[in-house]
Design a protein around this motif. Structure first.
Motif, mmCIF file in Angstrom:
data_model
loop_
_atom_site.group_PDB
_atom_site.id
_atom_site.type_symbol
_atom_site.label_atom_id
_atom_site.label_comp_id
_atom_site.label_asym_id
_atom_site.label_seq_id
_atom_site.Cartn_x
_atom_site.Cartn_y
_atom_site.Cartn_z
ATOM 1 N N ILE A 463 61.283 17.874 89.848
ATOM 2 C CA ILE A 463 59.296 17.109 89.227
ATOM 3 C C ILE A 463 60.716 15.604 89.628
ATOM 4 N N GLU A 464 60.237 14.847 90.414
ATOM 5 C CA GLU A 464 59.866 13.595 91.359
ATOM 6 C C GLU A 464 58.731 12.969 90.650
ATOM 7 N N MET A 465 59.079 11.628 89.384
ATOM 8 C CA MET A 465 58.058 10.641 89.197
ATOM 9 C C MET A 465 58.628 9.327 89.597
ATOM 10 N N ALA A 466 57.904 8.484 89.649
ATOM 11 C CA ALA A 466 57.435 7.783 90.059
ATOM 12 C C ALA A 466 56.930 6.745 89.037
ATOM 13 N N SER A 467 57.427 6.209 88.520
ATOM 14 C CA SER A 467 57.225 4.815 87.198
ATOM 15 C C SER A 467 56.558 3.836 87.632
ATOM 16 N N THR A 468 55.897 3.675 87.444
ATOM 17 C CA THR A 468 54.729 2.275 86.545
ATOM 18 C C THR A 468 56.198 1.169 85.927
ATOM 19 N N GLN A 469 56.516 1.230 84.740
ATOM 20 C CA GLN A 469 57.300 1.135 84.203
ATOM 21 C C GLN A 469 58.688 1.680 84.148
ATOM 22 N N PRO A 470 59.913 0.761 83.985
ATOM 23 C CA PRO A 470 60.979 1.520 83.428
ATOM 24 C C PRO A 470 61.031 2.445 81.854
ATOM 25 N N LEU A 471 61.060 4.014 81.932
ATOM 26 C CA LEU A 471 61.572 5.122 81.453
ATOM 27 C C LEU A 471 62.551 4.794 79.951
ATOM 28 N N THR A 472 61.855 5.332 79.564
ATOM 29 C CA THR A 472 63.466 4.757 78.521
ATOM 30 C C THR A 472 63.144 5.707 78.025
ATOM 31 N N PRO A 473 64.541 5.995 76.604
ATOM 32 C CA PRO A 473 65.214 7.200 76.123
ATOM 33 C C PRO A 473 63.923 7.351 75.766
ATOM 34 N N ALA A 474 63.393 6.981 75.028
ATOM 35 C CA ALA A 474 62.140 8.454 73.730
ATOM 36 C C ALA A 474 61.190 8.438 75.055
ATOM 37 N N HIS A 475 60.731 8.476 76.361
ATOM 38 C CA HIS A 475 60.464 8.940 77.670
ATOM 39 C C HIS A 475 61.578 10.118 78.211
ATOM 40 N N ARG A 476 62.681 9.718 78.668
ATOM 41 C CA ARG A 476 63.789 11.234 78.425
ATOM 42 C C ARG A 476 63.991 12.228 77.650
ATOM 43 N N GLU A 477 64.239 11.823 76.228
ATOM 44 C CA GLU A 477 63.935 12.581 75.091
ATOM 45 C C GLU A 477 62.554 13.799 75.336
ATOM 46 N N LEU A 478 61.685 13.317 75.740
ATOM 47 C CA LEU A 478 60.001 14.170 76.037
ATOM 48 C C LEU A 478 60.030 14.609 77.192
ATOM 49 N N LEU A 479 60.863 15.008 78.534
ATOM 50 C CA LEU A 479 60.955 14.802 79.422
ATOM 51 C C LEU A 479 62.075 16.405 78.944
ATOM 52 N N ALA A 480 63.559 16.593 78.186
ATOM 53 C CA ALA A 480 63.940 16.836 78.195
ATOM 54 C C ALA A 480 63.352 18.340 76.760
ATOM 55 N N ALA A 481 62.587 17.690 75.955
ATOM 56 C CA ALA A 481 61.404 18.816 75.193
ATOM 57 C C ALA A 481 60.749 19.479 75.983
ATOM 58 N N LEU A 482 60.656 18.628 77.083
ATOM 59 C CA LEU A 482 59.491 19.698 77.984
ATOM 60 C C LEU A 482 59.962 20.884 78.930
ATOM 61 N N GLU A 483 61.065 20.199 78.998
ATOM 62 C CA GLU A 483 61.975 21.023 80.921
ATOM 63 C C GLU A 483 61.532 22.616 80.087
ATOM 64 N N PRO A 484 62.042 23.193 78.836
ATOM 65 C CA PRO A 484 61.649 24.984 78.328
ATOM 66 C C PRO A 484 60.773 25.117 78.937
ATOM 67 N N ILE A 485 59.781 25.071 78.576
ATOM 68 C CA ILE A 485 57.844 24.970 78.879
ATOM 69 C C ILE A 485 58.300 25.666 80.116
ATOM 70 N N VAL A 486 58.456 24.005 80.787
ATOM 71 C CA VAL A 486 58.199 24.081 82.047
ATOM 72 C C VAL A 486 59.045 25.214 82.618
ATOM 73 N N ALA A 487 59.935 25.136 82.310
ATOM 74 C CA ALA A 487 60.938 26.137 82.863
ATOM 75 C C ALA A 487 60.636 27.653 83.255
#
Length: 512
Positions: A463-487
Motif C-alpha cells: 500500500i502506497e500512501m501520500a499524506s497531506t500531513q506527516p504521519l505520527t507514531p499513532a498512525h503507524r500503529e494503526l497501520l500495523a493493527a490493520l495489516e493482518p486483516i488486509v493480508a
C-alpha cells in the motif's frame, strides 16, 4: 449540749461570712494544679474571644474550659448579681473561681478597674460608622446632635454616647440599645443614623458591607483594651503580659486570629491605631514592633525563598504528572481509535467478493482514519514478484493501473518495499515523485509511506500512501493493527480466485 451549740453557731456563721468575704480568684499555680483555664466569654464576638483564649491556654500548657456568659454585664456583677458602677468589689465570677479570664477585649475604664485587673493588650479608639451617603453630613461629633444611634448596651460605646448627651442636653442623641450585629443592620437599613464601635471591629463590619456601611471619624479618647482577671493573681497578670508581648509578632496566634476576624493583622492594626495617639506613643510602638517586625520580615523572606524553591519542585512534579496523564489519555484515545478502525474495516469487508472491491474498501477505510491525500494498493504476483494495481484512492488516473504507470519512481519504491518486506518512508518527497491532485487543485505530499502487507512471512501486497500531513507514531500503529486483516483478506480472495473453475461460454457448451 444545747448550750454548746448555741455558743458555736454564731462563731461558725461568722467564720463562714469571713470566708465568703475573703474569696478571691484562682492563682496561676491553682490553675495549673487543676489542669484547666476557666474562660468566660461574652458579646457578639464570643467565638473570636474563645479562639484567643485558647491560644493563651496553649501558652500556659493547660486546656481551656470555656463558658458563655448570659450577657455582657454578667462580667461585672457583684455577689448579689448586680452591677454597681461606683462600688469597689471583685466581680463575682472571678472571685468565686468560676472564671479565671475574661478575654473579651474590655475597654479599660476606671469603673471596670474597680472590679478586676485589666491587663493591657492594645489601644483603640471609638469610631462612628454610618451609611456612605452620610459622609457629607456627619463630619464631626457636633453633627451627631439630635441623631439616632444604635449601639450595644453596657459597652464603652454606649458610655460615650451617654457622656455626649450629658453635655448636649438640648439636642441629645436618641440611643437604641441593640446587639452589635443588629445595630449595624439598623444603620444599613436606615433605621438608625449611625453606630459607635471600636476601630478594630469597624474594619470587619465595613469591609463586609461596603455598599451600606462606611467608617466616618473617631470619637472619644484613645483607650487601652485588655483582658480581665482577678485582682489577687499577680502571677497570672505577669504571665498574661508576657503572652501579649510574645504575641506581638508576624504570624503569632493572635496576629492570625485578628486577620481572620477583622481582615487586618494585629500588627497592621497597631500601626493604624498609632495615628490616634496624640502623645507620640508611636515611638514606643516602633521600638516594640519595628525590630521584631524587621526580624520577622527577614525570616519571612528566607522562608519565601525556601518555599519558592519547594514550590518550583512541586510545580515541576505537577507538570510531569500532568504530562504523564495527558500521554496516558492520548494512548487510550489512540487505542480506542485503532479499535474503531479495525471494526470499521471488518464491517466494510463483509460483503466484498473480489480483490478489486477489497482494495477499494481498504483504501476508503484508511482515508477515514489517516490524513491521506492519495493512495494505491497493489498485489504481488507470487511467481515473478510483479505488482498488479488493485485500487486507488483520489488522484486523476482513470484506473489503478494508470495510477501506477503515471509515476514510475513510486513504482520503483513499491517494488523495493515488496522485495525487502520493509516499510519505505520518504519525508517531503517533492514534486518529482508525485503530486496530490483533486478537483480543487494539487499539492506536494508531506510524506510518502509504502507499507508491505505480509501473510505467513510473504509479501502479498503493498500500500502506497501520500499524506497531506506527516504521519505520527499513532498512525503507524494503526497501520500495523490493520495489516493482518488486509493480508488475510487478500490471501483468502487470491485462493478463491485460483480455485474457481475457468469461465466458459455457455453457448459453446450448449453446442457440444
Amino acid at each position: 449540749m444545747h448550750t454548746l451549740l448555741r455558743t458555736l453557731l454564731p462563731v461558725m456563721a461568722a467564720a463562714a461570712l469571713a470566708g465568703a468575704g475573703s474569696a478571691h480568684g484562682r492563682t496561676l499555680a491553682e490553675i495549673r494544679n487543676t489542669g484547666e483555664l476557666r474562660v468566660c466569654v461574652a458579646g457578639s464576638s464570643a467565638d473570636f474571644y474563645r479562639t484567643n483564649a485558647q491560644e493563651f491556654a496553649r501558652y500556659l500548657g493547660v486546656p481551656a474550659r470555656v463558658e458563655n456568659l448570659p450577657s455582657w454585664d454578667a462580667q461585672f456583677v457583684n455577689a448579689q448579681g448586680v452591677v454597681q458602677r461606683d462600688a469597689r468589689y471583685e466581680a463575682a465570677p472571678l472571685a468565686s473561681g468560676r472564671c479565671d479570664l475574661y478575654p473579651n477585649d474590655l475597654h479599660i475604664t476606671p469603673w471596670r478597674e474597680q472590679k478586676m485587673v485589666l491587663v493591657p493588650y492594645f489601644s483603640t479608639r471609638n469610631v462612628v460608622v454610618a451609611r456612605p451617603d452620610a459622609r457629607t453630613i456627619l463630619r464631626s461629633p457636633d453633627d451627631l446632635a439630635g441623631r439616632t444611634a444604635a449601639v450595644q448596651a453596657g459597652t464603652a460605646y454606649e458610655g460615650w454616647l451617654r457622656s455626649y448627651n450629658a453635655t448636649n442636653k438640648n439636642t441629645p442623641i436618641t440611643i437604641h440599645p441593640l446587639p452589635t450585629a443588629q445595630a449595624m443592620q439598623a444603620v444599613a437599613q436606615r433605621r438608625a443614623d449611625f453606630t459607635v464601635i471600636a476601630a478594630e471591629s469597624a474594619f470587619k463590619w465595613v469591609r463586609d458591607d461596603l455598599d451600606n456601611l462606611d467608617l466616618l471619624f473617631p470619637v472619644g479618647e484613645l483607650t487601652q483594651v485588655g483582658w480581665g482577671i482577678s485582682p489577687n493573681t499577680p502571677d497570672l497578670e505577669q504571665t498574661l503580659s508576657a503572652f501579649f508581648s510574645q504575641s506581638r509578632r508576624v504570624g503569632s496566634g493572635l496576629d492570625i486570629s485578628w486577620r481572620n476576624k477583622y481582615g487586618v493583622s494585629l500588627m497592621e492594626y497597631q500601626m493604624y491605631s498609632a495615628s490616634f495617639d496624640t502623645d507620640h506613643q508611636w515611638r514606643d510602638l516602633l521600638v516594640t514592633w519595628g525590630i521584631p517586625a524587621g526580624s520577622a520580615l527577614a525570616g519571612l523572606l528566607l522562608a519565601m525563598a525556601f518555599w519558592a524553591r519547594r514550590l518550583h519542585r512541586e510545580v515541576a512534579r505537577h507538570r510531569l504528572t500532568v504530562q504523564a496523564l495527558r500521554e496516558s489519555q492520548q494512548q487510550m484515545h489512540d487505542e480506542a481509535a485503532r479499535g474503531q478502525a479495525v471494526s470499521d474495516l471488518l464491517r466494510g469487508l463483509q460483503l466484498v467478493d473480489s480483490l478489486e472491491a477489497f482494495g477499494q474498501v481498504t483504501l476508503r477505510e484508511l482515508a477515514r482514519h489517516l490524513p491521506l491525500g492519495q493512495s494505491l494498493i497493489a498485489v504481488v504476483d507470487g511467481s515473478d514478484q510483479r505488482l498488479q494495481a488493485l485500487a486507488h484512492y483520489a488522484g486523476t488516473a482513470a484506473t489503478p493501473s494508470q495510477a501506477l504507470a503515471d509515476f514510475p519512481m513510486t513504482t520503483g519504491l513499491m517494488a523495493r518495499c515488496a522485495s525487502t518486506a520493509e516499510p519505505v518512508l520518504v519525508e517531503a518527497p517533492g514534486p518529482q515523485y508525485l503530486r496530490i491532485r483533486s478537483g480543487l487543485g494539487h499539492c506536494t505530499p508531506a510524506s510518502l509511506l509504502l507499507v508491505p502487507i505480509r501473510h505467513a512471512g510473504q509479501v502479498v501486497a503493498v500500500i502506497e500512501m501520500a499524506s497531506t500531513q506527516p504521519l505520527t507514531p499513532a498512525h503507524r500503529e494503526l497501520l500495523a493493527a490493520l495489516e493482518p486483516i488486509v493480508a488475510t483478506g487478500i490471501h483468502r480472495l487470491q485462493k478463491e480466485t485460483a480455485s474457481a473453475p475457468p469461465h466458459t461460454d455457455s453457448h459453446r457448451e450448449a453446442c457440444c
